[in-house]
Enzyme design. Structure first.
Site, short mmCIF file in Angstrom:
data_model
loop_
_atom_site.label_atom_id
_atom_site.label_comp_id
_atom_site.label_asym_id
_atom_site.label_seq_id
_atom_site.Cartn_x
_atom_site.Cartn_y
_atom_site.Cartn_z
N VAL A 147 23.22 74.99 3.55
CA VAL A 147 22.71 74.89 4.92
C VAL A 147 22.68 76.24 5.63
O VAL A 147 22.28 76.32 6.79
CB VAL A 147 23.51 73.87 5.76
N ASN A 176 26.30 66.15 7.68
CA ASN A 176 27.74 65.99 7.49
C ASN A 176 28.39 67.23 6.91
O ASN A 176 29.56 67.21 6.55
CB ASN A 176 28.00 64.78 6.57
N TYR A 217 36.34 76.30 15.91
CA TYR A 217 35.95 75.01 15.35
C TYR A 217 35.49 74.06 16.45
O TYR A 217 34.41 73.46 16.35
CB TYR A 217 37.13 74.40 14.59
N LYS A 220 31.76 72.03 17.41
CA LYS A 220 31.61 70.58 17.58
C LYS A 220 31.13 70.23 18.99
O LYS A 220 30.33 69.31 19.17
CB LYS A 220 32.94 69.88 17.26
N THR A 258 41.03 63.21 4.06
CA THR A 258 40.24 64.12 3.24
C THR A 258 41.01 65.44 3.11
O THR A 258 42.13 65.56 3.63
CB THR A 258 38.86 64.41 3.87
#
Length: 265
Positions: free
Chosen positions: A44, A70, A135, A139, A170
């Protein structure tokens, strides 16, 4: 994150979708390929690979009904410590990559006069934590861009939905902790970094984390609903923390989050 993407691919396939799994390393998609998921080499941050991927899908299927953005990672560290190259790269992956892929897909959805764009953000797009500034910035940005896009795409029959995961089982937390220690394990933010890294790696938190299937189920609802919600907050802690952020004054929420991650007083 890979487990989350894997669960999503399999869930959508069970619903009857032809699913393409995009990844930089297609060797990780071997098991999914055995289940009928179509591997697609894509980075990406590489425009040519995104163009080629969209062209392949439309050539093979003739349409694109749903795009699930995602891709992403968490790079933690004090704002003062994180190199700007790393900060920019996180925006490239978490924000610009998702929106560039959306730009490439939208003309096909407009022609069809239908489609769904699902952007996986985080409860971190509604709340904030110490040493997670870059981060959270990605978002928050993706949330705002999704809201604008939802209005723009509505006349063309295209739905834009945000998925806001909470704690999910995860590798994300461990990777964020590694990045944090690399950036801020020494210097003025050492005590904060130690506390936050410990919180990210906490076994107690890990045991409470939700399975990746909850995100897959939310995405499935988003792409199959006649009138989907604009946001689906799901996974450990997401709904209560987002609600708390909306209720509490800033400094009161500062205190709650600081105590939750064990910041030294």
């Amino acid at each position: 994150m890979f487990l989350q993407r894997e669960a999503t691919a399999l869930t959508l396939q069970e619903l009857g979708y032809t699913v393409y799994g995009a990844a930089r390393r297609t060797d990780r998609l071997h098991k999914l390929a055995e289940r009928g998921i179509r591997p697609l080499a894509m980075d990406v941050t590489d425009d040519d690979s995104m163009r080629a991927g969209v062209e392949r899908i439309t050539a093979e299927t003739g349409r694109i009904d749903a795009l699930v953005n995602n891709a992403g990672y968490g790079s933690y560290g004090a704002l003062e410590d994180v190199p700007l190259d790393e900060a920019r790269y996180q925006f490239e992956v978490n924000v610009f990559g998702a929106l560039r892929l959306t730009q490439l897909v939208l003309p096909h959805m407009r022609t069809q006069h239908c489609g769904s764009v699902v952007n996986v953000t985080s409860m971190g797009g509604e709340i904030y934590t110490p040493l997670g500034g870059w981060y959270h910035g990605t978002k928050f940005a993706l949330e705002a861009l999704s809201d604008c896009l939802r209005l723009e795409a509505k006349p063309f029959g295209i739905d834009v939905v945000v998925i806001e995961p909470g704690g999910i089982a995860t590798e994300w937390s461990a990777m964020a902790a590694d990045k944090l220690e690399k950036s801020s394990s020494s210097g003025p933010y050492t005590a904060q970094a130690t506390a936050v890294a410990s919180s990210l790696r906490s076994e107690a938190n890990a045991k409470r984390n939700s399975p990746p299937t909850v995100i897959a189920d939310a995405i499935a609802k988003a792409v199959t609903a006649r009138r989907p919600k604009t946001r689906y907050a799901t996974g450990f802690g997401a709904r209560p923390l987002i609600a708390l952020r909306r209720i509490l004054p800033d400094r009161a929420f500062d205190t709650v989050i600081s105590r939750a991650v064990g910041l030294p007083r």
